[in-house]
Design an enzyme around this catalytic site. Structure first.
Site, PDB file in Angstrom:
ATOM      1  N   HIS A  18       4.669  10.778 -15.366  1.00  0.00           N
ATOM      2  CA  HIS A  18       3.752  11.283 -16.388  1.00  0.00           C
ATOM      3  C   HIS A  18       4.262  12.554 -17.040  1.00  0.00           C
ATOM      4  O   HIS A  18       3.888  12.866 -18.167  1.00  0.00           O
ATOM      5  CB  HIS A  18       2.382  11.567 -15.765  1.00  0.00           C
ATOM      6  CG  HIS A  18       1.734  10.334 -15.216  1.00  0.00           C
ATOM      7  ND1 HIS A  18       0.751  10.377 -14.265  1.00  0.00           N
ATOM      8  CD2 HIS A  18       1.941   9.025 -15.484  1.00  0.00           C
ATOM      9  CE1 HIS A  18       0.368   9.147 -13.973  1.00  0.00           C
ATOM     10  NE2 HIS A  18       1.078   8.318 -14.695  1.00  0.00           N
ATOM     11  N   ARG A  40      12.831   1.468  -0.378  1.00  0.00           N
ATOM     12  CA  ARG A  40      11.849   0.937  -1.331  1.00  0.00           C
ATOM     13  C   ARG A  40      10.483   1.518  -0.981  1.00  0.00           C
ATOM     14  O   ARG A  40       9.775   1.007  -0.117  1.00  0.00           O
ATOM     15  CB  ARG A  40      11.826  -0.594  -1.274  1.00  0.00           C
ATOM     16  CG  ARG A  40      10.779  -1.227  -2.217  1.00  0.00           C
ATOM     17  CD  ARG A  40      11.074  -0.901  -3.665  1.00  0.00           C
ATOM     18  NE  ARG A  40      10.213  -1.612  -4.605  1.00  0.00           N
ATOM     19  CZ  ARG A  40       9.295  -1.031  -5.364  1.00  0.00           C
ATOM     20  NH1 ARG A  40       9.069   0.282  -5.266  1.00  0.00           N
ATOM     21  NH2 ARG A  40       8.605  -1.734  -6.233  1.00  0.00           N
ATOM     22  N   CYS A  59      14.886  -6.780  -0.867  1.00  0.00           N
ATOM     23  CA  CYS A  59      13.824  -6.622  -1.850  1.00  0.00           C
ATOM     24  C   CYS A  59      13.776  -7.852  -2.747  1.00  0.00           C
ATOM     25  O   CYS A  59      14.820  -8.418  -3.099  1.00  0.00           O
ATOM     26  CB  CYS A  59      14.082  -5.363  -2.679  1.00  0.00           C
ATOM     27  SG  CYS A  59      12.849  -5.057  -3.961  1.00  0.00           S
TER      28      CYS A  59
END
Length: 580
Positions: free
Chosen positions: A160, A235, A282
């Site tokens: 952000h 991850r 993953c």
């Protein structure tokens, strides 16, 4: 939980006629745009509303870079949202020509409902987001920030803090916060939730910093059959939780006998310790190759979102039996759910589930692991306890395990219901229905070339080239062959497989259906005369004779998962200057 946005693109790729949107962290977006509430987080998407075609695809592609860190669920929500054209006469993105009104915190706090308006503050500014909240389901989650500062929510998601995002937020500005109230906010600054994350090895290639996602250099993967914990791919989806092993408790629920609560010491002393060697991968490994065909949503993983380790702990089967599992339970139960201890700002934890038959099978080898490579599991990998579900996609191997639930239903988490699913190449974000596809469990056959790297230069005087890589198949299926070509697939050679480091005794052959670990492979081939470039290809075959597809395009999907096409690298052959 919110990040405010108005334009169609976060990267400036939107058309000039901007619209108002609200961008939320992936952790909540799954629920904000979902027709049903789920407790998970992730980088997928969830409902099926249609986006106006007139917006085009340019902004979607521009958005992908930002989404690498926060999740494609975010993009899906924005893509599916049908905004109304903003009234440009109300608020302009340009600087105000007259002073904005000043509001006290008390006045801002009054605006916490749709009836009174929904206001938030950010760094001394006051912003009215009522228009967006009024349009969207899931507004109860957006309302968590209503009447107060959004900084605590934004601190969870570092993405952000980007200038273009702040510019978008400025378009909602309606006033300034009173100076003395701003000072009070400044005095209570929210700390960086990632400040307690562990240190990481500097060799890792970082795909996203906060939350941390990284993979090792590919050439290091084939250097060691057992991947060192420090360079095992990382991850994470939220800050790494701080768990005191002395007070850690694991709760096992859903069985007729009631809740069983276990300490770490209980797991270590009341149950036999089992050790397995298992590869975790993953679902997005090699996603970058799908991005070359067409942009997808998710972290841009290379070929190294896969690693191999030894894991030790109690068998999940043993723990479930101690908690009261019996064959009668299988008459109604179908799944075992896992909840992690990594939580978002709403207190929701990461969740996943596996089929009951995998969890209770004597041959399933599902562990509640507390050791990795002979030591306590590192913080990044789930300390003090994680689930290791060998042969299954990494997303189901829940870290920082806090709760186990035997259930007739899959986990309701976003990642189980609305992400980690495969779709047709013809399915896009306008037409995707996540409920129409099963959750990924076992992964398909996979192999990749770790050396030489794409674009490497080899001198002809070396006369030979050695190609190395890894191969693995999900579901306990054993890799039986790896084929390698140096001429783009015209001719092939069979690589030598190994299950140990060079010079060491190979691992014993696994029982059928329990080949949980990868195989490393290599082949040395003479450099063809007069060849200026080699196109090296590898493809693996498992004991069910599954093999990899030859190209990426037919298996492309909008989430970029299950990428297992033939791996290809091109290398240049140069002439020795003295010979010339």
């Amino acid at each position: 939980m919110l990040l405010l946005r108005r334009c169609l693109s976060l990267t400036g790729a939107a058309p000039s006629n901007c619209h108002r949107h609200l961008l939320m962290p992936a952790v909540c977006a799954a629920r904000l745009w979902s027709s049903s509430s789920s407790g998970g987080r992730g980088d997928g998407g969830d409902d099926q509303r249609t986006y106006q075609n007139s917006h085009g695809s340019s902004w979607i592609h521009g958005l992908a870079g930002l989404l690498a860190g926060t999740g494609a669920v975010l993009a899906y929500g924005l893509h599916q949202h049908k905004p109304q054209r903003a009234d440009s006469s109300r608020r302009q993105p340009t600087e105000q020509t007259s002073p904005l009104p000043v509001f006290s915190q008390v006045e801002v706090t009054k605006h916490r409902s749709l009836e009174d308006g929904v206001w938030v503050t950010y760094k001394g500014g006051v912003y009215d987001i009522t228009e967006f909240v009024n349009k969207h389901p899931g507004g109860d989650k957006i309302m968590l920030a209503a009447g107060g500062a959004i900084e605590p929510f934004w601190a969870m998601y570092a993405v952000h803090n980007q200038e273009h995002v702040l510019e978008i937020l400025s378009e909602y500005k309606v006033g300034e916060l009173r100076a003395e109230d701003q000072k009070k906010q400044d005095a209570v600054k929210s700390s960086d939730p990632y400040s307690t994350d562990p240190e990481r090895h500097p060799v890792l290639h970082i795909n996203n910093l906060k939350p941390f996602n990284a993979e090792p250099p590919p050439e290091l993967l084939s250097d060691s059959y057992i991947t060192p914990s420090a360079i095992f791919f990382k991850r994470n989806h939220l800050p790494v939780p701080q768990v005191d092993p002395a007070t850690y408790r694991l709760h096992v629920e859903g069985l007729p006998a009631g809740v069983l609560t276990l300490s770490l010491e209980d797991l270590k002393t009341k149950f036999p310790k089992h050790t397995i060697t298992a590869t975790l991968q993953c679902a997005g490994n090699r996603r970058s190759e799908m991005n070359k065909v067409k942009q997808v949503k998710g972290l841009n993983w290379g070929i190294a979102a896969i690693s191999n380790a030894t894991w030790s702990g109690a068998k999940l089967r043993d723990v479930l039996l101690a908690a009261g599992y019996s064959p009668d339970v299988a008459q109604w139960a179908r799944h075992v759910q896992f909840d992690g201890m990594d939580k978002d700002v709403t207190g929701s934890s990461y969740g996943a589930s596996i089929p009951l038959n995998k969890a209770v099978s004597e041959d399933g080898d599902v562990l509640l692991a507390y050791e990795m490579n002979g030591e306590d599991i590192p913080a990044d990998h789930g300390f003090p306890v994680r689930v290791v579900v060998p042969g299954t996609v990494g997303a189901r191997n829940v870290k920082w395990l806090g709760r186990i639930i035997v259930s007739s239903e899959e986990s309701s988490s976003h990642w189980q219901q609305n992400d980690y699913k495969g779709f047709s190449p013809g399915t896009d974000w306008d037409t995707v229905d996540f409920k129409s596809a099963p959750s990924i469990q076992e992964l398909p056959i996979q192999s990749a070339i770790t050396t030489p790297a794409e674009g490497a230069v080899i001198d002809r005087s070396e006369e030979e080239v050695t190609v190395e890589g890894y191969a693995w198949s999900g579901g306990g299926r054993e890799v039986v062959r790896v084929d390698v070509s140096l001429d783009g697939g015209k001719t092939w050679r069979v690589a030598q497989l190994r299950t140990s480091d060079r010079g060491q005794e190979p691992q014993p052959s696994p029982p059928p259906g329990r080949a949980w670990a990868w195989k490393l492979w290599e082949v040395t081939v003479p450099i063809p005369p007069e060849t200026q470039e080699l196109e090296i290809i590898c493809k693996a075959v498992d004991d069910s004779y599954n093999t990899q597809p030859d190209t990426v395009a037919p298996i492309w999907n909008l989430r970029g998962v299950l990428s297992n096409a033939w791996h290809r690298v091109k290398v240049k052959i140069t002439e020795d200057e003295d010979e010339e």
